[in-house]
Motif scaffolding. Structure first.
Motif, PDB file in Angstrom:
ATOM      1  N   GLN A  16     -76.191 -31.889 -57.190  1.00 47.30           N
ATOM      2  CA  GLN A  16     -77.256 -31.067 -57.773  1.00 47.30           C
ATOM      3  C   GLN A  16     -78.627 -31.554 -57.324  1.00 47.30           C
ATOM      4  N   ARG A  17     -78.813 -32.855 -57.291  1.00 48.82           N
ATOM      5  CA  ARG A  17     -80.093 -33.393 -56.808  1.00 48.82           C
ATOM      6  C   ARG A  17     -80.344 -32.980 -55.369  1.00 48.82           C
ATOM      7  N   GLN A  18     -79.297 -33.009 -54.563  1.00 44.82           N
ATOM      8  CA  GLN A  18     -79.446 -32.677 -53.154  1.00 44.82           C
ATOM      9  C   GLN A  18     -79.807 -31.208 -52.947  1.00 44.82           C
ATOM     10  N   VAL A  19     -79.141 -30.290 -53.646  1.00 45.59           N
ATOM     11  CA  VAL A  19     -79.417 -28.866 -53.416  1.00 45.59           C
ATOM     12  C   VAL A  19     -80.776 -28.447 -53.983  1.00 45.59           C
ATOM     13  N   ARG A  20     -81.272 -29.160 -54.957  1.00 41.79           N
ATOM     14  CA  ARG A  20     -82.579 -28.807 -55.528  1.00 41.79           C
ATOM     15  C   ARG A  20     -83.733 -29.114 -54.582  1.00 41.79           C
ATOM     16  N   THR A  23     -85.039 -25.339 -49.631  1.00 46.91           N
ATOM     17  CA  THR A  23     -85.858 -24.137 -49.828  1.00 46.91           C
ATOM     18  C   THR A  23     -85.006 -22.873 -49.846  1.00 46.91           C
ATOM     19  N   ASP A  24     -83.708 -23.033 -49.796  1.00 44.83           N
ATOM     20  CA  ASP A  24     -82.766 -21.919 -49.839  1.00 44.83           C
ATOM     21  C   ASP A  24     -82.983 -21.141 -51.142  1.00 44.83           C
ATOM     22  N   PRO A  25     -83.225 -19.810 -51.064  1.00 46.54           N
ATOM     23  CA  PRO A  25     -83.521 -19.043 -52.275  1.00 46.54           C
ATOM     24  C   PRO A  25     -82.303 -18.711 -53.145  1.00 46.54           C
ATOM     25  N   ARG A  26     -81.101 -18.984 -52.650  1.00 46.56           N
ATOM     26  CA  ARG A  26     -79.904 -18.676 -53.432  1.00 46.56           C
ATOM     27  C   ARG A  26     -79.829 -19.579 -54.663  1.00 46.56           C
ATOM     28  N   PRO A  27     -79.088 -19.164 -55.681  1.00 42.43           N
ATOM     29  CA  PRO A  27     -78.940 -20.020 -56.872  1.00 42.43           C
ATOM     30  C   PRO A  27     -78.197 -21.309 -56.533  1.00 42.43           C
ATOM     31  N   ASP A  28     -78.385 -22.301 -57.388  1.00 48.25           N
ATOM     32  CA  ASP A  28     -77.752 -23.603 -57.168  1.00 48.25           C
ATOM     33  C   ASP A  28     -76.242 -23.487 -57.011  1.00 48.25           C
ATOM     34  N   SER A  29     -75.608 -22.568 -57.751  1.00 51.16           N
ATOM     35  CA  SER A  29     -74.148 -22.450 -57.657  1.00 51.16           C
ATOM     36  C   SER A  29     -73.702 -22.118 -56.231  1.00 51.16           C
ATOM     37  N   ALA A  30     -74.405 -21.231 -55.551  1.00 52.99           N
ATOM     38  CA  ALA A  30     -74.053 -20.873 -54.175  1.00 52.99           C
ATOM     39  C   ALA A  30     -74.308 -22.042 -53.232  1.00 52.99           C
ATOM     40  N   LYS A  31     -75.412 -22.736 -53.428  1.00 52.43           N
ATOM     41  CA  LYS A  31     -75.722 -23.881 -52.572  1.00 52.43           C
ATOM     42  C   LYS A  31     -74.734 -25.024 -52.807  1.00 52.43           C
ATOM     43  N   LEU A  35     -72.265 -26.928 -50.144  1.00 51.32           N
ATOM     44  CA  LEU A  35     -72.283 -28.385 -50.017  1.00 51.32           C
ATOM     45  C   LEU A  35     -70.891 -28.965 -50.241  1.00 51.32           C
ATOM     46  N   ALA A  36     -70.164 -28.427 -51.209  1.00 48.49           N
ATOM     47  CA  ALA A  36     -68.805 -28.915 -51.479  1.00 48.49           C
ATOM     48  C   ALA A  36     -67.903 -28.701 -50.267  1.00 48.49           C
ATOM     49  N   VAL A  37     -68.037 -27.561 -49.597  1.00 51.13           N
ATOM     50  CA  VAL A  37     -67.222 -27.297 -48.407  1.00 51.13           C
ATOM     51  C   VAL A  37     -67.585 -28.277 -47.295  1.00 51.13           C
ATOM     52  N   THR A  38     -68.861 -28.554 -47.135  1.00 56.02           N
ATOM     53  CA  THR A  38     -69.290 -29.536 -46.134  1.00 56.02           C
ATOM     54  C   THR A  38     -68.695 -30.906 -46.443  1.00 56.02           C
ATOM     55  N   LEU A  39     -68.759 -31.296 -47.716  1.00 57.48           N
ATOM     56  CA  LEU A  39     -68.191 -32.590 -48.105  1.00 57.48           C
ATOM     57  C   LEU A  39     -66.677 -32.620 -47.915  1.00 57.48           C
ATOM     58  N   LEU A  40     -66.009 -31.501 -48.213  1.00 56.44           N
ATOM     59  CA  LEU A  40     -64.557 -31.444 -48.010  1.00 56.44           C
ATOM     60  C   LEU A  40     -64.200 -31.681 -46.546  1.00 56.44           C
ATOM     61  N   ARG A  41     -65.001 -31.154 -45.649  1.00 58.85           N
ATOM     62  CA  ARG A  41     -64.741 -31.385 -44.218  1.00 58.85           C
ATOM     63  C   ARG A  41     -64.870 -32.868 -43.875  1.00 58.85           C
ATOM     64  N   GLU A  42     -65.846 -33.517 -44.487  1.00 65.89           N
ATOM     65  CA  GLU A  42     -66.107 -34.926 -44.192  1.00 65.89           C
ATOM     66  C   GLU A  42     -65.053 -35.865 -44.783  1.00 65.89           C
TER      67      GLU A  42
END
Length: 126
Positions: A16-20, A23-31, A35-42
């Motif tokens: 949550q700290r990272q997505v805040r 500047t992406d205008p989408r809501p935090d849930s979408a961001k 981010l979760a998908v990116t982390l899953l890849r890692e």
């Protein structure tokens, strides 16, 4: 790097700290979903981290999370630039791999809930 050893609440707080900071205008849930998908890849080779991320996804307000045999489906609806969207991801439960990603642009007037445009990208499970 999320604080994996501190469990799902700490990982979610870190995300949550990272997505805040974006500047992406989408809501935090979408961001957070992205981010979760990116982390899953890692962390796909670390079963405990995958499980933690699956728990985190279930705790994010605004996400619809449900399972099908062998799959976890996560969806989020949001409005940006006066257009409504639904993003839906299908993840392999065993590996955390992204199986498909669908982005639908939804009608906002007249035919409420109708899909105006849909794009699905299928991924090869690894």
């Amino acid at each position: 790097e999320p604080p994996w050893a501190d469990g799902p609440p700490a990982v979610l707080a870190s995300m949550q700290r990272q997505v805040r900071t974006t500047t992406d205008p989408r809501p935090d849930s979408a961001k957070l979903l992205d981010l979760a998908v990116t982390l899953l890849r890692e962390v796909r080779d670390v079963a405990a981290h995958r499980a933690t991320l699956f728990e985190v996804l279930a705790e994010i307000d605004g996400l619809a999370v449900y399972s099908k045999p062998g799959e976890l489906v996560v969806a989020v609806r949001y409005v940006t630039d006066q257009q409504a969207f639904e993003k839906r991801l299908v993840l392999d439960i065993a590996t955390g791999s992204l199986l498909s990603s669908t982005l639908e642009r939804l009608a906002t007037t007249g035919a409420q809930g109708s899909v105006v445009e849909s794009r699905t990208f299928a991924q090869q499970a690894s």
